[in-house]
Design a protein around this motif. Structure first.
Motif, PDB file in Angstrom:
ATOM      1  N   VAL A 259      36.676  39.209  44.841  1.00  0.00           N
ATOM      2  CA  VAL A 259      37.575  39.405  45.985  1.00  0.00           C
ATOM      3  C   VAL A 259      38.056  38.059  46.520  1.00  0.00           C
ATOM      4  N   SER A 262      40.402  36.260  44.025  1.00  0.00           N
ATOM      5  CA  SER A 262      41.698  36.934  43.949  1.00  0.00           C
ATOM      6  C   SER A 262      42.568  36.582  45.149  1.00  0.00           C
ATOM      7  N   LEU A 263      41.992  36.633  46.352  1.00  0.00           N
ATOM      8  CA  LEU A 263      42.756  36.330  47.563  1.00  0.00           C
ATOM      9  C   LEU A 263      43.142  34.852  47.632  1.00  0.00           C
ATOM     10  N   CYS A 336      40.390  44.553  45.183  1.00  0.00           N
ATOM     11  CA  CYS A 336      39.795  43.926  46.374  1.00  0.00           C
ATOM     12  C   CYS A 336      39.495  44.994  47.426  1.00  0.00           C
TER      13      CYS A 336
END
Length: 373
Positions: A259, A262-263, A336
Motif C-alpha cells: 500500500v 503504491s501510494l 490498496c
C-alpha cells in the motif's frame, strides 16, 4: 417540578407565615384587652382570631394540596425522564446494531464481488496468458528472423535493382515495426492479465504489532532508491512527520508495504508529470498520528498534478487508470483499498487539479474478529 408550582407554594408559605404572625399578635392583644379591661375590643379580637384560624386552616390545606401535587408531578417527571433515557439508550443500541449490520452487509457484498471476479477471472488467466506468451515469443523470434533476412538481402544487394532493394527493405522495416507493436501490446495484455491474477490472491494473513512510523521510513528508503535519479535531478523533497512515541498497530506488514509503495509511486509520478509542465518545489509529505479513539492515522500528500473531480469517484475501481496502458494496469489503488478494508480501516482521498492529492488512511490499533488475525 414546574416553575409555577414552586412560585405558588412559596407564595402560600409566605401568606401562612404572615397569618401565623397575625394570630400571635391577635392573641397578645386579647390578653392585653383582658388585663387592661378594654371592653368591646375583646369580642372584636376574638372574632378576628376565629377568622384568622379559619383562613390559616384554608391556607394549610391549599399548601398540602399543592405540595402533594408538586410531589406527584416531580415523581412522574423523574419516571418520564428515566423512561426517556431508557428509550434513548435502546435507540442508540438499535442505531449501533443497524450500523454494524450495514457494515457487515457492505463487507459481505464486497466479498461476494471479489468472489465473483475470482470465479470469472480464474478460468481466464491461463487461457489468455498462454496464447499471449506464444504471440510475444513468436513476435520476438520473427523480429530476429527479419533482422537475419535483412542482412541476407543486404549481402545480395548487387544482384538486385535499387528500386527492388529499397522496396524490400521498406517492407521488412514495416513488418519489424508491426512485430514490435504486437510485442508491445502483448506485453501490455500480459500486464493486465497478471493484474487480474493479483486480484485473486488472498490478502488475509497474519498481523503483527508494528510501528507505522518505522514502516513509513522503510518505504521512503525504498522510494529513494527506486527513483534516486529523478529525486536528485528534480530535487524532490520527502517530508516524514512521525510522533515521538511509536504508533503501534496490528497489521500485515507485507500488505501494508505494498500500500505504502503504491501510494508513494503515484505521488512521485504526479510530481514528475507536473514538472514536465511547470517549475515548482516538488514535495511529498507523510504524516503519522496516533489518535485517542484507538486508531492510527496515516496521510500521504503530494503537490503534483492532482485528480480531476470528474474521475475522483472512480479511482478505486479495478482496471481504471489515467496512466498509459504500458505504465499501469489500473489495480494499484483498488488493491490498496482492499488491503485497508481487510484491516478494518478506511481510505479517502482529497485532491485539487494541478494543486495537490492527499490519501488519508485510518486503521484500528487492534484487529478484532478479523480473518487477518
Amino acid at each position: 417540578m414546574a416553575d409555577f408550582d414552586i412560585k405558588e407554594i412559596a407564595s402560600l408559605k409566605v401568606r401562612l407565615q404572615i397569618v401565623e404572625k397575625l394570630v400571635l399578635v391577635d392573641w397578645i392583644l386579647i390578653i392585653l384587652s383582658m388585663y387592661y379591661d378594654w371592653g368591646g375590643w375583646i369580642a372584636t379580637l376574638i372574632v378576628a382570631q376565629f377568622i384568622l384560624y379559619i383562613y390559616k386552616g384554608k391556607l394549610r390545606k391549599q399548601l398540602k394540596q399543592k405540595e402533594y401535587l408538586a410531589k406527584v408531578v416531580e415523581e412522574r417527571t423523574i419516571e418520564l425522564r428515566i423512561q426517556r433515557d431508557q428509550v434513548l439508550n435502546e435507540s442508540k443500541k438499535l442505531s449501533d446494531a443497524l450500523d454494524a449490520l450495514a457494515k457487515a452487509q457492505d463487507e459481505l457484498v464486497r466479498k461476494e464481488k471479489l468472489a465473483t471476479v475470482g470465479q470469472l477471472t480464474k478460468g481466464l488467466v491461463d487461457r489468455i496468458l498462454n496464447p499471449i506468451n506464444y504471440i510475444n515469443n513468436f513476435a520476438g523470434l520473427s523480429a530476429g528472423m527479419i533482422k537475419d533476412l535483412k542482412s541476407n538481402i543486404t549481402n545480395e544487394r548487387e544482384t538486385m535493382s535499387k528500386e527492388n532493394y529499397d522496396d524490400t527493405i521498406e517492407i521488412l522495416d514495416m513488418i519489424n515495426s508491426n512485430l514490435q507493436k504486437i510485442n508491445e501490446h502483448g506485453c501490455n495484455t500480459v500486464r493486465i492479465v497478471k493484474a487480474m491474477e493479483e486480484l485473486l490472491k488472498d490478502r488475509h494473513g497474519d498481523v503483527t504489532s508494528t510501528d507505522i512510523g518505522n514502516l513509513c521510513k522503510v518505504n521512503v528508503d525504498v522510494i529513494n532508491k527506486l527513483f534516486k535519479e529523478d529525486i536528485e535531478k528534480n530535487k524532490i523533497e520527502i517530508e516524514l512527520l512521525c510522533p515521538e512515541e511509536p504508533a503501534m498497530a496490528e497489521i500485515n506488514i507485507e500488505q501494508m508495504n505494498k500500500v505504502m509503495l503504491s501510494l508513494l509511486k503515484n505521488s512521485v509520478y504526479a510530481l514528475l508529470k507536473k514538472l514536465q509542465k511547470q517549475e515548482f518545489s516538488p514535495l511529498i509529505t507523510i504524516q503519522v498520528e496516533k489518535r485517542l479513539n484507538g486508531t492510527v492515522f496515516l496521510s500521504i500528500r503530494d503537490n503534483g498534478i492532482g485528480i480531476e473531480d470528474s474521475i475522483k469517484a472512480r479511482i478505486f475501481e479495478p482496471f481504471f487508470t489515467t496512466k498509459p496502458t504500458a505504465e499501469a494496469a489500473g489495480v494499484g489503488l483498488y488493491l490498496c483499498r482492499e488491503v485497508i478494508l481487510n484491516h478494518q480501516g478506511s481510505i479517502i482521498v482529497k485532491s485539487e487539479k494541478d494543486n495537490f492529492t492527499e490519501f488519508m488512511i485510518t486503521i484500528p490499533i487492534y484487529q478484532k474478529n478479523n480473518d487477518n488475525g
